[in-house]
Design a protein around this motif. Sequence first.
Motif, mmCIF file in Angstrom:
data_model
loop_
_atom_site.group_PDB
_atom_site.id
_atom_site.type_symbol
_atom_site.label_atom_id
_atom_site.label_comp_id
_atom_site.label_asym_id
_atom_site.label_seq_id
_atom_site.Cartn_x
_atom_site.Cartn_y
_atom_site.Cartn_z
ATOM 1 N N GLY A 1 8.726 -2.541 8.215
ATOM 2 C CA GLY A 1 9.350 -1.372 8.789
ATOM 3 C C GLY A 1 8.760 -0.034 8.413
ATOM 4 O O GLY A 1 9.221 1.004 8.892
ATOM 5 N N LEU A 2 7.743 -0.017 7.552
ATOM 6 C CA LEU A 2 7.119 1.252 7.197
ATOM 7 C C LEU A 2 6.180 1.667 8.326
ATOM 8 O O LEU A 2 5.347 0.880 8.783
ATOM 9 N N GLY A 3 6.320 2.892 8.785
ATOM 10 C CA GLY A 3 5.541 3.348 9.930
ATOM 11 C C GLY A 3 4.050 3.363 9.685
ATOM 12 O O GLY A 3 3.582 3.715 8.599
ATOM 13 N N GLY A 4 3.298 2.966 10.694
ATOM 14 C CA GLY A 4 1.847 2.980 10.573
ATOM 15 C C GLY A 4 1.270 4.370 10.435
ATOM 16 O O GLY A 4 0.124 4.539 10.020
ATOM 17 N N ASP A 5 2.076 5.393 10.768
ATOM 18 C CA ASP A 5 1.613 6.770 10.638
ATOM 19 C C ASP A 5 1.966 7.388 9.290
ATOM 20 O O ASP A 5 1.746 8.579 9.073
ATOM 21 N N THR A 6 2.497 6.573 8.371
ATOM 22 C CA THR A 6 2.832 7.074 7.035
ATOM 23 C C THR A 6 1.566 7.580 6.337
ATOM 24 O O THR A 6 0.552 6.877 6.303
ATOM 25 N N PRO A 7 1.591 8.786 5.772
ATOM 26 C CA PRO A 7 0.402 9.295 5.082
ATOM 27 C C PRO A 7 -0.006 8.381 3.923
ATOM 28 O O PRO A 7 0.846 7.842 3.210
ATOM 29 N N ALA A 8 -1.297 8.202 3.742
ATOM 30 C CA ALA A 8 -1.809 7.340 2.670
ATOM 31 C C ALA A 8 -3.191 7.821 2.262
ATOM 32 O O ALA A 8 -3.877 8.502 3.029
ATOM 33 N N CYS A 9 -3.589 7.453 1.059
ATOM 34 C CA CYS A 9 -4.943 7.765 0.620
ATOM 35 C C CYS A 9 -5.375 6.755 -0.426
ATOM 36 O O CYS A 9 -4.547 6.106 -1.075
ATOM 37 N N ALA A 10 -6.671 6.597 -0.560
ATOM 38 C CA ALA A 10 -7.265 5.735 -1.579
ATOM 39 C C ALA A 10 -8.186 6.605 -2.428
ATOM 40 O O ALA A 10 -8.956 7.406 -1.890
ATOM 41 N N VAL A 11 -8.083 6.448 -3.746
ATOM 42 C CA VAL A 11 -8.847 7.295 -4.659
ATOM 43 C C VAL A 11 -9.684 6.414 -5.580
ATOM 44 O O VAL A 11 -9.154 5.664 -6.390
ATOM 45 N N GLN A 12 -10.984 6.507 -5.436
ATOM 46 C CA GLN A 12 -11.905 5.754 -6.282
ATOM 47 C C GLN A 12 -12.251 6.573 -7.515
ATOM 48 O O GLN A 12 -12.590 7.756 -7.422
ATOM 49 N N GLU A 13 -12.119 5.950 -8.694
ATOM 50 C CA GLU A 13 -12.495 6.571 -9.969
ATOM 51 C C GLU A 13 -11.891 7.974 -10.104
ATOM 52 O O GLU A 13 -12.579 8.941 -10.403
ATOM 53 N N GLY A 14 -10.584 8.048 -9.880
ATOM 54 C CA GLY A 14 -9.887 9.323 -9.930
ATOM 55 C C GLY A 14 -10.020 10.044 -11.258
ATOM 56 O O GLY A 14 -10.107 9.415 -12.313
ATOM 57 N N THR A 15 -10.062 11.352 -11.219
ATOM 58 C CA THR A 15 -10.180 12.291 -12.340
ATOM 59 C C THR A 15 -11.555 12.266 -12.993
ATOM 60 O O THR A 15 -11.760 12.941 -13.997
ATOM 61 N N THR A 16 -12.482 11.509 -12.460
ATOM 62 C CA THR A 16 -13.833 11.476 -13.011
ATOM 63 C C THR A 16 -14.784 12.204 -12.063
ATOM 64 O O THR A 16 -14.451 12.459 -10.905
ATOM 65 N N PRO A 17 -15.985 12.525 -12.524
ATOM 66 C CA PRO A 17 -16.960 13.173 -11.637
ATOM 67 C C PRO A 17 -17.373 12.295 -10.465
ATOM 68 O O PRO A 17 -17.970 12.788 -9.505
ATOM 69 N N ARG A 18 -17.069 11.005 -10.513
ATOM 70 C CA ARG A 18 -17.430 10.094 -9.422
ATOM 71 C C ARG A 18 -16.274 9.888 -8.450
ATOM 72 O O ARG A 18 -16.330 9.005 -7.601
ATOM 73 N N GLN A 19 -15.235 10.704 -8.565
ATOM 74 C CA GLN A 19 -14.060 10.548 -7.711
ATOM 75 C C GLN A 19 -14.419 10.668 -6.231
ATOM 76 O O GLN A 19 -15.167 11.557 -5.829
ATOM 77 N N ARG A 20 -13.851 9.757 -5.423
ATOM 78 C CA ARG A 20 -13.973 9.828 -3.966
ATOM 79 C C ARG A 20 -12.593 9.542 -3.393
ATOM 80 O O ARG A 20 -11.883 8.660 -3.878
ATOM 81 N N VAL A 21 -12.211 10.279 -2.360
ATOM 82 C CA VAL A 21 -10.884 10.172 -1.772
ATOM 83 C C VAL A 21 -11.017 9.881 -0.287
ATOM 84 O O VAL A 21 -11.785 10.543 0.416
ATOM 85 N N VAL A 22 -10.263 8.890 0.184
ATOM 86 C CA VAL A 22 -10.170 8.616 1.614
ATOM 87 C C VAL A 22 -8.722 8.813 2.025
ATOM 88 O O VAL A 22 -7.817 8.237 1.422
ATOM 89 N N ARG A 23 -8.498 9.617 3.034
ATOM 90 C CA ARG A 23 -7.153 9.953 3.498
ATOM 91 C C ARG A 23 -7.006 9.506 4.947
ATOM 92 O O ARG A 23 -7.851 9.808 5.784
#
Length: 203
Positions: free
Chosen positions: A87-109
Amino acid sequence: VPGITAACGVAASLGVPLTHRDYADSVQFVTGHRKAPGPAPAPVAGQEPAPALDLDWERLARPRTTLVVYMGLQTLPELALGLERAGLGGDTPACAVQEGTTPRQRVVRAPLAALPAAVAAADLASPTLIFIGEVVGLLTDERVAQAADEAVRRQALRPGQAPAIFDFVPRAPGGGAAARGEGSVPVSEGWAVEPIVTAPPRQ
């Protein structure tokens, strides 16, 4: 930092509150491991594949909650499918964060339904945290750029190591690069994952 869980540290770095009076009154930490080792079960002809994750989907999909998924990169398609079926909507905001808080951080939203394809197109790798919920809608380009700059301050980077954010954006008519600039990667008809914020190394 000892005693600071990755979820709290990454969320704070990006300026995304795990709870918010307007959007979420609870937060749930979930592991994305399958209940048994090995590949997902083969789909049954004529039916959508069932999620192989052993999770309480109804509880996870309840309104006004923020989900933080650890070790869920490989099972992200099943996770998104299970949440949508609950039941959670497919339009719910989401993101994935690789190696967060480090200089190699990458974010997909991206919206929940599009996140698996967006993450695959951006080629994220472990360790990656996944945030799902309305609070992710508070994530701004400016805050990601600031977090990237802070990471650069903490450690000198080589060229090409700058943190970045990737967004799931409409592609221009005719299949050209998305409106925000060059470098987009097609994901599905009319959509692409595009790098929209990068922080160059400090001199």
